[in-house]
Scaffold this active site. Structure first.
Site, PDB file in Angstrom:
ATOM      1  N   HIS A  83       0.828  -1.216   0.000  1.00 31.56           N
ATOM      2  CA  HIS A  83       0.000   0.000   0.000  1.00 31.56           C
ATOM      3  C   HIS A  83       0.860   1.262   0.000  1.00 31.56           C
ATOM      4  O   HIS A  83       0.689   2.156  -0.843  1.00 31.56           O
ATOM      5  CB  HIS A  83      -0.910  -0.025   1.234  1.00 31.56           C
ATOM      6  CG  HIS A  83      -1.795   1.178   1.368  1.00 31.56           C
ATOM      7  ND1 HIS A  83      -3.113   1.179   0.981  1.00 31.56           N
ATOM      8  CD2 HIS A  83      -1.550   2.430   1.848  1.00 31.56           C
ATOM      9  CE1 HIS A  83      -3.642   2.373   1.209  1.00 31.56           C
ATOM     10  NE2 HIS A  83      -2.718   3.145   1.734  1.00 31.56           N
ATOM     11  N   GLU A  84       1.780   1.334   0.944  1.00 32.14           N
ATOM     12  CA  GLU A  84       2.609   2.536   1.041  1.00 32.14           C
ATOM     13  C   GLU A  84       3.530   2.679  -0.170  1.00 32.14           C
ATOM     14  O   GLU A  84       3.846   3.795  -0.592  1.00 32.14           O
ATOM     15  CB  GLU A  84       3.419   2.518   2.341  1.00 32.14           C
ATOM     16  CG  GLU A  84       2.580   2.492   3.616  1.00 32.14           C
ATOM     17  CD  GLU A  84       1.561   3.619   3.697  1.00 32.14           C
ATOM     18  OE1 GLU A  84       1.779   4.685   3.073  1.00 32.14           O
ATOM     19  OE2 GLU A  84       0.531   3.436   4.376  1.00 32.14           O
TER      20      GLU A  84
ATOM     21  N   HIS B  73       1.690   4.468  -2.858  1.00 31.37           N
ATOM     22  CA  HIS B  73       1.790   5.921  -2.677  1.00 31.37           C
ATOM     23  C   HIS B  73       3.138   6.431  -3.185  1.00 31.37           C
ATOM     24  O   HIS B  73       3.217   7.454  -3.884  1.00 31.37           O
ATOM     25  CB  HIS B  73       1.678   6.274  -1.191  1.00 31.37           C
ATOM     26  CG  HIS B  73       0.289   6.316  -0.657  1.00 31.37           C
ATOM     27  ND1 HIS B  73      -0.717   7.046  -1.240  1.00 31.37           N
ATOM     28  CD2 HIS B  73      -0.259   5.728   0.447  1.00 31.37           C
ATOM     29  CE1 HIS B  73      -1.830   6.912  -0.529  1.00 31.37           C
ATOM     30  NE2 HIS B  73      -1.577   6.114   0.488  1.00 31.37           N
TER      31      HIS B  73
ATOM     32  N   HIS C 207       3.657   6.527  -6.915  1.00 31.63           N
ATOM     33  CA  HIS C 207       2.806   7.579  -7.489  1.00 31.63           C
ATOM     34  C   HIS C 207       3.569   8.900  -7.496  1.00 31.63           C
ATOM     35  O   HIS C 207       3.474   9.685  -8.438  1.00 31.63           O
ATOM     36  CB  HIS C 207       1.525   7.699  -6.665  1.00 31.63           C
ATOM     37  CG  HIS C 207       0.481   8.582  -7.284  1.00 31.63           C
ATOM     38  ND1 HIS C 207      -0.587   9.072  -6.570  1.00 31.63           N
ATOM     39  CD2 HIS C 207       0.335   9.067  -8.545  1.00 31.63           C
ATOM     40  CE1 HIS C 207      -1.349   9.812  -7.374  1.00 31.63           C
ATOM     41  NE2 HIS C 207      -0.802   9.829  -8.565  1.00 31.63           N
TER      42      HIS C 207
END
Length: 653
Positions: free
Chosen positions: A446-447, A450, A453
């Site tokens: 998940h991180e 980020h 991105h």
């Protein structure tokens, strides 16, 4: 000699405040010089103005990062002293009528001559100035400045109270029966020798420790003691919440919004409060029947015990193990931290063609932190810093924080991006490796979503590069998208290898993990919807009674009523000390986008897909330079479909 592409991590706590004051004063002088330019343009005014903000981030981010990961009395002192200086400067700039007027003039005179990236920078700046009250009278500006300063102080105090309360609590167990049946690694992590030379076990409210006992701890009284400690942390935050809500509402009305919820949506994809609440209630309605069935099944499995909130994780784990023959402890040897990281990097290479290599000779803030360089098509693109293990000086949870943004500076030189990923995984030692739960693996994915991105942006304007300029209810799209792959068999086999034998995780183990993925998914969905509806409703009320609002939302969404002493709101840092106020719904909003895109790529075969490369170029590459609504349509050639989220969650509406 060309300049090094990445900044050194350097923080001098002794001189930081003086250095910060000097940096801010220099910024003021440079802005005055920019305003003195008679014929203002994007090149001679907007670009240098934007880079001032970028360089302030370069300077302050290491201090902010250190405060979060190596918290001490000194970092608290320095960070607390820095906040009012930054807030005053930010308010002063944000309310500067001359700057606002200059942006509007450039839009009026030269907008059509600018690139789409530059046009979005102009538009977002004008919106930002208006949300900061640049167009208001002096009395209103002054009050907004006072509110901004006070809110930053309250946010910092809320966080510090929570950290202090978390670190102050411990529960010492002396009876071996009270840890019997728990995973060996959790028992070893908790064990210590008393002054009398006996073995005892200490559990705390730090996430790895707290989750371990709540999930596996056999003594119900101890589970309740830990649960009560966790849900009654920082009662002094109740007053901070009341004041924060009042200040948010007052500030919103000063700039023309009736509620803070309306003001929050000004920078999001969702159009209005009715749209948000309709979306959340639609998901709640779709999840309720299945959630009730899941709870009834859990109650039946628990037997004679009167099921309470502090029982759900314990009996839930037993039920999951019984139904799927799955034991998290059986999996942890396959998720050794270093192996997971290496496998994650290999996955990114196969999905997007990104190569990630260790960065040599980089001085960092802690011995367990690491630095890595990202390459695309053989070209250096970005740097990623990892700090993954729990320690008392680190605040709880997991997060990504960006540092440098990809852009071109005033002279046209390329600046590369950098970012941090911080987690709180079980610490390693000389004799014990850091073995992760699968939930930890999902968190890391998940991180990382980020991080890439931000890091893989190709945008040349820092204000809309990477995560900058992305609507808040779309920010979680890339992170949730990537975490979904942590259940894909092809991906798991890249890194799930037994840390002692080297055996790759079996197909049977993967099958059980995948089948168990959506265990109690409707209960989990309703829990997150409780948070989101509470948050949004709270910021729509005229004078909210926080507990009354929460109780009303729980009547609508909670399947298991928590004990009356549960004051979870006092620890809800996402909305009272983070950026999710009137925006917690964003997690579910973005999950629709992520589930939709995920299924599209999986249906093409995961690796080496045309859509995977398109995702790299469109979603990651374009950052905040266009609305995510536009980018999603470019990627999928259609609007997002809510049904994809229910499918991903295994919820049959």
């Amino acid at each position: 000699m060309s300049k090094a592409p990445f900044l050194p991590f350097e923080v001098n706590l002794e001189t930081f405040i003086d250095d910060l004051q000097r940096t801010l004063d220099e910024g003021r002088s440079q802005i005055a010089a920019l305003l003195a330019i008679e014929e203002k343009s994007y090149a001679n005014f907007v670009k240098p103005f934007e880079m001032l903000d970028e360089r302030l981030e370069h300077f302050f981010t290491p201090m902010s990062h250190l405060h979060s990961v190596n918290n001490s009395d000194k970092t608290q002192e320095v960070y607390t002293a820095a906040l009012p200086l930054l807030t005053e400067y930010g308010t002063e700039i944000g309310q500067n009528l001359e700057i606002y007027t200059a942006f509007k003039a450039i839009k009026a005179n030269a907008y059509d001559l600018l690139s789409p990236e530059q046009q979005r920078v102009i538009d977002l700046n004008i919106q930002g100035f208006e949300l900061s009250g640049a167009h208001l009278d002096e009395a209103s500006k002054k009050r907004l400045a006072e509110i901004s300063l006070r809110r930053s102080e309250l946010s910092n105090t809320f966080t510090q109270n929570l950290l202090d309360a978390t670190n102050a609590f411990e529960y010492v167990i002396t009876d071996p029966a009270d840890v019997e049946g728990m995973p060996k690694s959790d028992i070893e992590s908790a064990a210590f020798e008393t002054e009398e030379g006996k073995t005892a076990w200490k559990f705390t409210l730090q996430m790895p420790s707290y989750i371990a006992y709540m999930t596996y701890g056999p003594n119900r009284e101890i589970r309740e003691a830990l649960y009560k400690g966790y849900t009654t942390r920082a009662p002094e935050n109740a007053e901070i919440i009341e004041e924060t809500l009042a200040l948010r509402k007052e500030a919103s009305r000063l700039i023309g919004f009736e509620t803070y919820a309306e003001r929050s949506l000004a920078t999001k994809m969702a159009k209005d409060p009715d749209t948000v609440l309709a979306f959340l209630n639609e998901l709640a309605d779709a999840s309720m029947a299945q959630g009730q069935r899941e709870l009834a099944e859990l109650r039946e499995f628990a037997g004679a015990a009167e099921l309470q909130s502090y029982d759900s994780a314990f009996f839930g784990e037993q039920l999951k193990k019984s139904r799927y023959d799955i034991d998290e402890e059986e999996y942890r040897p396959y998720f050794e931290q270093n192996s997971v990281v290496e496998g994650l990097f290999e996955f990114l290479h196969r999905l997007f063609g990104v190569s990630i290599r260790p960065a040599e000779g980089v001085a960092l803030w802690h011995e367990t932190a690491t630095a890595h360089d990202l390459y695309v098509d053989g070209q250096l693109r970005a740097r990623l810093y990892l700090d993954l293990e729990a320690r008392p000086s680190k605040r709880g949870g997991a997060w990504m924080h960006n540092w440098q943004s990809h852009c071109l500076d005033e002279e046209g030189n390329e600046q590369l991006a950098s970012a941090f990923i911080v987690c709180n995984f079980p610490p390693s030692s000389a004799s014990t490796p850091s073995l992760l739960r699968h939930d930890d693996v999902v968190t890391l994915f998940h991180e990382t979503g980020h991080a890439i991105h931000h890091l893989l942006s190709t945008v040349n304007e820092n204000g809309v590069s990477g995560v900058n300029g992305v609507e808040w209810d779309a920010v979680e799209f890339p992170s949730q998208f990537l975490e979904n792959f942590a259940y894909e068999p092809q991906v798991l086999k890249l890194f799930a290898k037994h840390h002692e034998s080297g055996d790759v995780i079996s197909d049977l183990m993967i099958d059980k993990l995948v089948r168990a993925k959506n265990f109690q998914s409707a209960m989990s969905m309703l829990r997150q919807l409780e948070f989101a509806i509470f948050d949004f409703t709270l910021h729509m009320e005229e004078t909210p009674d926080v507990q009354a609002v929460l109780d009303a939302v729980r009547e609508r969404t909670a399947l298991l009523t928590p004990p009356s002493y549960n004051k979870f709101q006092n620890g809800f840092s996402h909305i009272f000390a983070g950026g999710y106020a009137a925006g917690y719904y964003s997690y579910k909003w973005a999950e629709v986008l992520s589930a939709d895109a995920f299924f599209a790529i999986v249906d093409q075969g995961v690796f080496d897909t045309a859509l995977g490369r398109s995702y790299l170029d469109i979603v990651l590459g374009r950052g905040g330079s266009e609305s995510m609504r536009v980018l999603f349509y470019k990627l999928m050639e259609r609007e997002p479909e809510t049904q994809s989220l229910l499918r991903l969650s295994g919820i049959e509406a």
